[in-house]
Scaffold this active site. Structure first.
Site, PDB file in Angstrom:
ATOM      1  NE  ARG A 147      -2.268   1.946   3.520  1.00  0.00           N
ATOM      2  CZ  ARG A 147      -2.992   2.446   4.531  1.00  0.00           C
ATOM      3  NH1 ARG A 147      -4.273   2.141   4.642  1.00  0.00           N
ATOM      4  NH2 ARG A 147      -2.452   3.218   5.429  1.00  0.00           N
ATOM      5  CE1 TYR A 159      -5.015   7.404  11.159  1.00  0.00           C
ATOM      6  CE2 TYR A 159      -5.900   6.441   9.157  1.00  0.00           C
ATOM      7  CZ  TYR A 159      -5.609   6.351  10.508  1.00  0.00           C
ATOM      8  OH  TYR A 159      -5.908   5.212  11.185  1.00  0.00           O
ATOM      9  CG  ASP A 220      -7.242   3.655   3.059  1.00  0.00           C
ATOM     10  OD1 ASP A 220      -8.295   4.209   2.688  1.00  0.00           O
ATOM     11  OD2 ASP A 220      -7.129   3.059   4.147  1.00  0.00           O
ATOM     12  CG  HIS A 222      -8.089   7.008   5.158  1.00  0.00           C
ATOM     13  ND1 HIS A 222      -6.755   6.991   4.886  1.00  0.00           N
ATOM     14  CD2 HIS A 222      -8.298   5.998   6.007  1.00  0.00           C
ATOM     15  CE1 HIS A 222      -6.176   6.010   5.546  1.00  0.00           C
ATOM     16  NE2 HIS A 222      -7.086   5.387   6.226  1.00  0.00           N
ATOM     17  CD  GLU A 246      -8.608   0.663   2.465  1.00  0.00           C
ATOM     18  OE1 GLU A 246      -7.465   0.321   2.150  1.00  0.00           O
ATOM     19  OE2 GLU A 246      -9.006   0.709   3.634  1.00  0.00           O
ATOM     20  CD  GLU A 272     -10.671   1.167   6.991  1.00  0.00           C
ATOM     21  OE1 GLU A 272      -9.841   0.560   6.298  1.00  0.00           O
ATOM     22  OE2 GLU A 272     -10.392   2.137   7.691  1.00  0.00           O
ATOM     23  NE  ARG A 293      -9.543  -2.300   3.245  1.00  0.00           N
ATOM     24  CZ  ARG A 293      -8.621  -2.752   4.089  1.00  0.00           C
ATOM     25  NH1 ARG A 293      -8.320  -4.019   4.147  1.00  0.00           N
ATOM     26  NH2 ARG A 293      -7.990  -1.909   4.895  1.00  0.00           N
ATOM     27  CD  GLU A 349      -4.967  -2.871   6.422  1.00  0.00           C
ATOM     28  OE1 GLU A 349      -6.175  -3.091   6.615  1.00  0.00           O
ATOM     29  OE2 GLU A 349      -4.458  -1.744   6.528  1.00  0.00           O
ATOM     30  CD1 TRP A 412     -12.021  11.028   9.868  1.00  0.00           C
ATOM     31  CD2 TRP A 412     -10.333   9.688   9.302  1.00  0.00           C
ATOM     32  NE1 TRP A 412     -11.746  10.254  10.920  1.00  0.00           N
ATOM     33  CE2 TRP A 412     -10.705   9.400  10.609  1.00  0.00           C
ATOM     34  CE3 TRP A 412      -9.274   8.975   8.715  1.00  0.00           C
ATOM     35  CZ2 TRP A 412     -10.088   8.432  11.348  1.00  0.00           C
ATOM     36  CZ3 TRP A 412      -8.665   8.007   9.449  1.00  0.00           C
ATOM     37  CH2 TRP A 412      -9.075   7.747  10.772  1.00  0.00           C
TER      38      TRP A 412
HETATM   39  C1  CS2 Z   1      -6.853   2.134   7.631  1.00  0.00           C
HETATM   40  C2  CS2 Z   1      -6.858   1.990   9.130  1.00  0.00           C
HETATM   41  O1  CS2 Z   1      -5.935  -0.015   7.588  1.00  0.00           O
HETATM   42  C3  CS2 Z   1      -6.551   0.815   6.961  1.00  0.00           C
HETATM   43  O2  CS2 Z   1      -6.914   0.669   5.810  1.00  0.00           O
HETATM   44  O3  CS2 Z   1      -7.935   2.739   7.059  1.00  0.00           O
HETATM   45  O4  CS2 Z   1      -5.667   2.543   9.580  1.00  0.00           O
HETATM   46  C4  CS2 Z   1      -8.008   2.669   9.854  1.00  0.00           C
HETATM   47  O5  CS2 Z   1      -8.005   4.021   9.642  1.00  0.00           O
HETATM   48  C5  CS2 Z   1      -7.959   2.376  11.321  1.00  0.00           C
HETATM   49  O6  CS2 Z   1      -8.025   1.002  11.470  1.00  0.00           O
HETATM   50  C6  CS2 Z   1      -9.073   3.057  12.072  1.00  0.00           C
HETATM   51  O7  CS2 Z   1      -9.247   2.465  13.281  1.00  0.00           O
HETATM   52 MG    MG Z   2      -8.468   1.814   5.219  1.00  0.00          MG
END
Ligand code: CS2
Ligand code: MG
Length: 412
Positions: A147, A159, A220, A222, A246, A272, A293, A349, A412
């Site tokens: 990634r 982030y 990603d 977000h 993602e 996720e 995810r 992941e 986000w």
């Molecule tokens: C992220 C994570 O792993 C990912 O793809 O999006 O870091 C996510 O932001 C965190 O798990 C939030 O708790």
């Molecule tokens: Mg993510």
């Protein structure tokens, strides 16, 4: 095989984790991950105050019945707190069933469909040289898929990019183990979608130029874009052949993905922050995504995520289970058993846990040249060292959030 004891263990070795530990009257112990990053104590209260007493004396072998009872009897369905609590009970019961049968959980789920699980790691850097170093560091550890997260000129902090104060994993990779930073208030970051959209294609072009056409690359976003912005990004990344893009748009609007899909062939991964099959209903049926995810921990456990993935399989949608450090070693083990057994596994992941975390949770999984395997211990293959866990009390921590230049809070 009746449940005799239900304990909730909170520990914070490299970051906060919530674990449910069930013990049966014949002495079997099952573990379940209930970690909800930044809102951990809500699940602790849900389990301790509302669920633990309901479990005592119940037949530990009736996993499906327990799932349906916890989901339906609460009246209030779905949601991350409820589904993480149900997931923890479900995982612990699968762990117990495996131990009772003397088999690893993946055998109970139908046996292995593959030899190992291809896993992707997180490379990041504020600049291209930093990013390239991070990619090489991951390749040296055997990662075959990576990634890519990058800084954007003009933005202070983004982030997913390891900070200077980041810790290291047991294999020495630099990570923010707890992007949910410890402290009384969440950290504020800045954001500018147009600057991001201008910058990202050039980064992928440079990465492809440096590392060649074969390396699977992921990214990603977000949830930060509108559908038309996401469509534009997907289109602009097509020449660089991503494995997936993602969370391109905010996840709760499933219909938004229709517009993105009409404009780009870049594969899409989402989910996720989803909790049930209902969050996926439209996007799987209409084939608006390519990868699911969800983590076992946030989607009601092995029992429910298996149903989501079986539904996805009918539409050629594959798994891409969430595996950041906030999914505990117990949740990761559950993901590996499920991923090994299903036919429509896509990728896993794998953000490695820290040294202290691995001293609290003893794990049986193996990592071999880019592939994970859950191991063959009966159950999930994770034990919790309670004395070690006791050394690390809970610390308040929040995920960061971001504001635009004019002060508006952004997605986000
Ligand atoms: C992220 C994570 O792993 C990912 O793809 O999006 O870091 C996510 O932001 C965190 O798990 C939030 O708790
Ligand atoms: Mg993510």
């Amino acid at each position: 095989m009746r449940i005799d004891k239900a304990e909730v263990i909170v520990t914070s070795p490299d970051r906060n984790f919530v674990t449910l530990r069930l013990t049966t009257d014949d002495g079997l112990v099952g573990l379940g991950d209930a970690t909800l990053n930044g809102r951990e104590l809500a699940v602790v209260a849900y389990l301790k105050e509302h669920v633990a007493a309901l479990l005592i004396g119940k037949d530990a072998s009736r996993i499906e019945d327990m799932w349906q009872f916890l989901y339906r009897s609460a009246y209030w369905r779905r949601g991350p707190v409820t589904m993480a609590a149900i997931a923890a009970v479900d995982m612990a019961l699968w762990d117990i069933k495996g131990k009772a049968a003397g088999m690893p959980v993946y055998q109970l789920l139908g046996g292995a469909s593959r030899d190992g699980l291809m896993a992707y790691g997180h490379a990041s850097g504020k600049t291209l040289p930093e990013l390239f170093d991070s990619v090489r560091e991951h390749q040296a550890l055997g990662f075959k898929s990576i990634r890519i997260q990058t800084g954007v000129p003009g933005l202070r902090a983004i982030y997913g990019i390891a900070s200077n104060t980041a810790g290291t994993s047991h294999q020495g990779v630099r990570y923010d183990h707890e992007p949910a930073q410890r402290g009384a208030l969440p950290m504020q970051e800045d954001w500018d979608t147009r600057a991001y959209l201008r910058h990202i294609p050039g980064v992928f072009e440079a990465v492809r130029h440096e590392f060649g056409p074969e390396l699977p690359l992921l990214h990603d976003a977000h949830h930060r874009m509108t559908p038309i912005q996401a469509a534009k990004l997907g289109k602009s990344l097509e020449p660089f052949d991503l494995f997936w893009l993602e969370d391109c748009t905010p996840a709760e609007n499933q219909e938004a993905l229709r517009l993105v899909r009409q404009h780009t062939t870049t594969p899409l991964a989402i989910g996720e922050i989803f909790n049930t099959v209902w969050d996926y209903h439209t996007i799987i049926r209409e084939q608006l995504i390519d990868y699911v995810r969800s983590a076992v921990t946030h989607t009601g456990g092995i029992t429910h995520l298996k149903k989501v993935l079986d539904y996805a399989a009918i539409y050629q949608v594959k798994s891409g289970m969430h595996g950041p450090t906030d999914v505990s070693p117990v949740g990761m083990a559950a993901a590996m058993h499920l991923g090994l057994s299903i036919h429509n596994f896509g990728i896993q992941e794998y953000m490695q846990h820290g040294v202290k975390t691995n001293q609290v949770f003893h794990q049986s999984f193996t990592w071999n040249e880019g592939y994970l395997h859950p191991g063959d211990q009966p159950g999930l293959g994770v034990t919790l060292d309670v004395d070690e866990a006791g050394k690390y009390p809970y610390e308040q921590a929040y995920l960061p959030f971001n504001r635009l230049a004019d002060g508006t809070v952004h997605d986000w």
